[in-house]
Scaffold this active site. Structure first.
Site, PDB file in Angstrom:
ATOM      1  N   ASP A  14       1.173  -0.977  -0.155  1.00  0.00           N
ATOM      2  CA  ASP A  14       0.243   0.557   0.034  1.00  0.00           C
ATOM      3  C   ASP A  14       0.449   1.362  -0.120  1.00  0.00           C
ATOM      4  OD1 ASP A  14      -1.950  -1.577   0.207  1.00  0.00           O
ATOM      5  OD2 ASP A  14      -1.729  -1.957   2.499  1.00  0.00           O
ATOM      6  N   LYS A  17       2.259   1.784  -5.319  1.00  0.00           N
ATOM      7  CA  LYS A  17       2.675   1.801  -6.048  1.00  0.00           C
ATOM      8  C   LYS A  17       2.282   1.590  -7.209  1.00  0.00           C
ATOM      9  CE  LYS A  17       3.272  -2.735  -4.402  1.00  0.00           C
ATOM     10  NZ  LYS A  17       3.270  -2.725  -3.706  1.00  0.00           N
ATOM     11  N   GLY A  41      -4.128  -3.879  -4.187  1.00  0.00           N
ATOM     12  CA  GLY A  41      -5.318  -2.699  -4.793  1.00  0.00           C
ATOM     13  C   GLY A  41      -4.522  -1.858  -5.257  1.00  0.00           C
ATOM     14  N   HIS A  42      -3.934  -1.421  -6.331  1.00  0.00           N
ATOM     15  CA  HIS A  42      -3.397  -0.634  -6.594  1.00  0.00           C
ATOM     16  C   HIS A  42      -3.957   0.310  -7.328  1.00  0.00           C
ATOM     17  CE1 HIS A  42       0.487  -3.584  -7.169  1.00  0.00           C
ATOM     18  NE2 HIS A  42       0.328  -3.248  -6.362  1.00  0.00           N
ATOM     19  N   GLN A 225       2.108  -6.253  -3.064  1.00  0.00           N
ATOM     20  CA  GLN A 225       2.537  -6.109  -1.502  1.00  0.00           C
ATOM     21  C   GLN A 225       3.811  -5.352  -1.421  1.00  0.00           C
ATOM     22  OE1 GLN A 225       1.021  -9.117  -2.801  1.00  0.00           O
ATOM     23  NE2 GLN A 225      -0.312  -8.603  -3.065  1.00  0.00           N
TER      24      GLN A 225
HETATM   25  P1  IMP Z   1      -2.721 -12.663   1.601  1.00  0.00           P
HETATM   26  O1  IMP Z   1      -1.368 -12.270   0.975  1.00  0.00           O
HETATM   27  O2  IMP Z   1      -4.506 -12.376   1.349  1.00  0.00           O
HETATM   28  O3  IMP Z   1      -2.341 -14.372   2.252  1.00  0.00           O
HETATM   29  O4  IMP Z   1      -2.997 -12.479   3.338  1.00  0.00           O
HETATM   30  C1  IMP Z   1      -1.386 -12.116   3.958  1.00  0.00           C
HETATM   31  C2  IMP Z   1      -0.662 -10.542   4.659  1.00  0.00           C
HETATM   32  O5  IMP Z   1      -0.524  -9.881   3.683  1.00  0.00           O
HETATM   33  C3  IMP Z   1      -2.191 -10.422   5.948  1.00  0.00           C
HETATM   34  O6  IMP Z   1      -1.679  -9.443   6.085  1.00  0.00           O
HETATM   35  C4  IMP Z   1      -2.359  -8.582   4.200  1.00  0.00           C
HETATM   36  O7  IMP Z   1      -3.495  -7.638   4.983  1.00  0.00           O
HETATM   37  C5  IMP Z   1      -1.565  -8.385   3.790  1.00  0.00           C
HETATM   38  N1  IMP Z   1      -1.334  -8.376   2.200  1.00  0.00           N
HETATM   39  C6  IMP Z   1      -1.594  -9.108   1.298  1.00  0.00           C
HETATM   40  N2  IMP Z   1      -2.229  -8.437   0.353  1.00  0.00           N
HETATM   41  C7  IMP Z   1      -1.398  -6.689   0.481  1.00  0.00           C
HETATM   42  C8  IMP Z   1      -1.219  -5.143  -0.614  1.00  0.00           C
HETATM   43  O8  IMP Z   1      -1.671  -5.457  -1.210  1.00  0.00           O
HETATM   44  N3  IMP Z   1      -1.090  -4.585   0.534  1.00  0.00           N
HETATM   45  C9  IMP Z   1      -0.734  -4.892   2.190  1.00  0.00           C
HETATM   46  N4  IMP Z   1      -1.231  -5.920   3.095  1.00  0.00           N
HETATM   47  C10 IMP Z   1      -1.372  -6.708   2.183  1.00  0.00           C
END
Ligand code: IMP
Length: 428
Positions: A14, A17, A41-42, A225
């Site tokens: 977040d 990017k 979520g870009h 991420q």
């Molecule tokens: P997962 O990717 O859904 O397995 O989540 C694993 C961890 O990564 C959790 O803490 C999510 O909140 C975090 N996470 C996954 N995708 C994002 C992102 O795009 N931005 C911020 N945190 C993320």
């Protein structure tokens, strides 16, 4: 001039990017996402229209760019097709400009149900995932039982492989839980019906990218991420299940490391994190809440409030080392405009000893304290400023301080969501 560049999140995701990739994409021919899935979520704002991209690379909103989804991603075809339709309905023609690796893995409905059950079983120790089935899909990939986009090319192959996986899942479900059994043929047929619509997009992405690079075309690799959520290098186990750091760009697209000229890290002027896990510089209470409100710090995918805090120098240095960052992009500077004082975490105190190293163990991360340097705030608006010299002196000092501490120069500063609300400090 850098020919091929990786854009990577330097924090916990977040970082903004989407805007950075969109801005830089102007100078590249191809934008390639290398890992993750619809957990990302870009956000990109173009002429007042806001796009929230989950699987599509942010470069897709530029009509002359090729958008590539690499083998490192995990894909729910239905979500991808919905996203394509959403973007096209907003007036951006995608047509032939999208290419999806035939080696990317497919998210099936059982991945999401598995994830929900696993998170529930973890109770207070839950990871706080996005519930998109990302982790279980990568588990199946590593377990060598995953289904890939290329399997959709032949329904009989898809049905057979699906049958094998489902038998495996049912064995596990009956051994561990009194779970509802899956019916393989029904699943294969209903899934295939929708998923086959992605067939026209499938290609050997590695072959395509390498051929285009041979022809001198420039590729921007887009990470999702952030480094601190990387499966290997992040705050394990509170991480995502893919290689979010820059190294993932090679494995996630099939491009050799020596073809990439530079890695640019994106970081907010402060820090946020969604979900559970260590966050050393977290600002609890009113200070964190103020940043959340001013910065609109709610998950673009899940709507969850993000945890907010201060810029973390040891984490940034760790990220700079892991990714060998050549430049930093600092986003959302304007969100700090109201503050009289801005703490910056400069060092950790681990059992009475100062360190700037980022510990590998969760237990150490949880018990250590952060030593802060408090910088004076500028308390005037920087929103929309596009020249460094127009920033208040204290904002300039704040940015110079970050450069000194992290040891990486700042190439771009973002002062708002629009393309022109950007300060270009260095030709990239
Ligand atoms: P997962 O990717 O859904 O397995 O989540 C694993 C961890 O990564 C959790 O803490 C999510 O909140 C975090 N996470 C996954 N995708 C994002 C992102 O795009 N931005 C911020 N945190 C993320």
């Amino acid at each position: 001039m850098w020919q091929n560049v990786v854009i990577v999140g330097a924090q916990w995701g977040d970082e903004g990017k989407g805007k950075v990739v969109d801005a830089l994409a102007e100078h590249f021919d191809i934008v390639a996402r290398y890992q993750g899935g619809a957990n990302a979520g870009h956000t990109v704002v173009v002429n007042g229209t806001k796009f929230v991209l989950q699987l599509l690379p942010a470069g897709v909103v530029r009509p002359d760019k090729i958008a590539v989804i690499g083998n490192g991603l995990v894909i729910n075809p239905e979500s991808l097709l919905e996203e394509v339709a959403r973007v096209e309905n907003a007036g951006v023609v995608i047509g032939q400009r999208l290419m999806v690796s035939d080696r990317a893995h497919l998210i099936l409905p059982y991945h999401r149900s598995h994830e929900v059950a696993a998170e529930q079983a973890r109770g207070v120790g839950k990871i706080g995932t996005t519930a998109k089935g990302i982790g279980p899909c990568y588990e199946d990939k590593a377990g060598r039982r995953g289904l890939r986009t290329g399997d959709l090319r032949d329904f009989e192959v898809f049905r057979r492989k699906c049958g094998e996986v489902v038998a495996d899942k049912n064995r596990l479900a009956s051994a561990l839980f009194a779970g509802t059994m899956l019916e393989a043929d029904d699943l294969a047929e209903s899934y295939y019906e929708k998923a086959r619509c992605i067939l026209p997009y499938l290609a050997d992405v590695s072959a395509y990218l390498n051929t285009e690079m041979d022809r001198g075309r420039r590729v921007l690799f887009e990470g999702a991420q952030g480094t601190m959520l990387d499966l290997d290098h992040g705050t394990y186990p509170f991480v995502t299940s893919s290689s979010a750091a820059a190294g993932g760009a090679c494995t996630g697209t099939g491009v050799g490391p020596t073809r990439i000229d530079a890695v640019v890290g994106v970081s907010k002027a402060y820090a946020t994190r969604v979900g559970s896990g260590p966050f050393p510089t977290e600002a609890l209470g009113i200070e964190g809440e103020k940043i959340r409100e001013r910065g609109g710090e709610y998950g673009a995918v899940t709507g969850r409030p993000r945890r907010c805090g201060w810029f973390d120098v040891p984490a940034a240095r760790y990220s700079a080392r892991l990714n060998h960052l050549k430049a930093l992009v600092i986003t959302k500077l304007d969100i700090l405009d109201h503050l009289a004082e801005i703490p910056v975490g400069v060092e950790y105190d681990l059992d009475g000893c100062g360190t700037t190293e980022f510990p590998s163990e969760i237990a150490a991360l949880e018990r250590m304290k952060v030593r802060y340097r408090v910088m004076p705030g500028w308390q005037e608006s920087t929103h929309g400023i596009s020249e460094f010299a127009q920033l208040p002196q204290k904002a300039q000092d704040y940015l110079h301080f970050l450069v000194d501490q992290v040891g990486v120069e700042i190439a771009v500063v973002s002062t708002g969501p629009q393309r022109d609300q950007t300060i270009w400090m260095k030709e990239l």
